[in-house]
Enzyme design. Sequence first.
Site, mmCIF file in Angstrom:
data_model
loop_
_atom_site.group_PDB
_atom_site.id
_atom_site.type_symbol
_atom_site.label_atom_id
_atom_site.label_comp_id
_atom_site.label_asym_id
_atom_site.label_seq_id
_atom_site.Cartn_x
_atom_site.Cartn_y
_atom_site.Cartn_z
ATOM 1 N N SER A 147 -11.660 -10.064 -0.629
ATOM 2 C CA SER A 147 -12.012 -8.883 -1.418
ATOM 3 C C SER A 147 -12.321 -9.353 -2.823
ATOM 4 C CB SER A 147 -10.842 -7.897 -1.443
ATOM 5 O OG SER A 147 -11.002 -6.916 -2.449
ATOM 6 N N TYR A 175 -1.532 -6.881 -2.867
ATOM 7 C CA TYR A 175 -2.883 -7.004 -2.319
ATOM 8 C C TYR A 175 -3.694 -8.042 -3.089
ATOM 9 C CZ TYR A 175 -7.389 -5.445 -0.423
ATOM 10 O OH TYR A 175 -8.608 -5.384 0.204
#
Length: 263
Positions: free
Chosen positions: A135, A148
């Site tokens: 990401s 995350y």
Amino acid sequence: MRFSKKTALITGGGTGIGAAVARRIRREGGNVVLVGRRPEPLRAVADEIGATVITTDAADGIAMRKALETVVETFGGLDILIANAGGHGVGPTISMSDETWDLAVRLNLNTAFVSARESLPYLIKNKGNIVVLASIAGLFAGPDAAGYVTMKHACIGLAKSLARDYGRKGVRTNTVCPGWVTTDMADEQMQMIVEKFRLKSIEEAYALVTKDVPLGRPASTEDVANAVCFLASSDASMINGAILTVDGGAGTVDLPTLAFAEC
């Protein structure tokens, strides 16, 4: 038909980006094996495209070893691993519980590491390749998402290590880093934006979070699948250890100059 006679295993293949990659590979002639913990979405995609389903936890070494044995028995080998499984690890560091942190490690990093480790013997044999889904959170830090952000950074490190260590054995490893993508998971986050700013729709929320992105929109799952399948194909035969962003140019923006855009 770039994937004719090739077999691809996709973790987290029942929804979102994983499902879009599965459709693309199958459409281009490849055998597709979908791995995930929830049988219903996996079966829905498999019924649609004609794929094989293995319901298991990609972070479980023994389970993945058995899954790979099934893949090899069924198709004769493995050519492509798409390490796509992931999940949230959100919340401020000061209040994040051990359980939330551990879950972030397991869902994002362990799934990629374990699936790669168990796939490598077969990928070495077939001179295959790995694509890790990270990401842009692996390149930058979003607010209150320490779990995350940290795990996506770690996924990029894992991919670089694999590229270095196994490139000489014929196995390429690359990373794809999407920005905002219109998935069910992102829709849930957009709903929070809708409520906070009293917007009328999720579409307005996507417009708000991408207002400073040069292309001015989120990616579709197909946009990301296009990038993943390029790296997984022979078209990218000399690409190893690369990080490909699919973010509409978000990473090119100089944040301190945003105010000047309104001048």
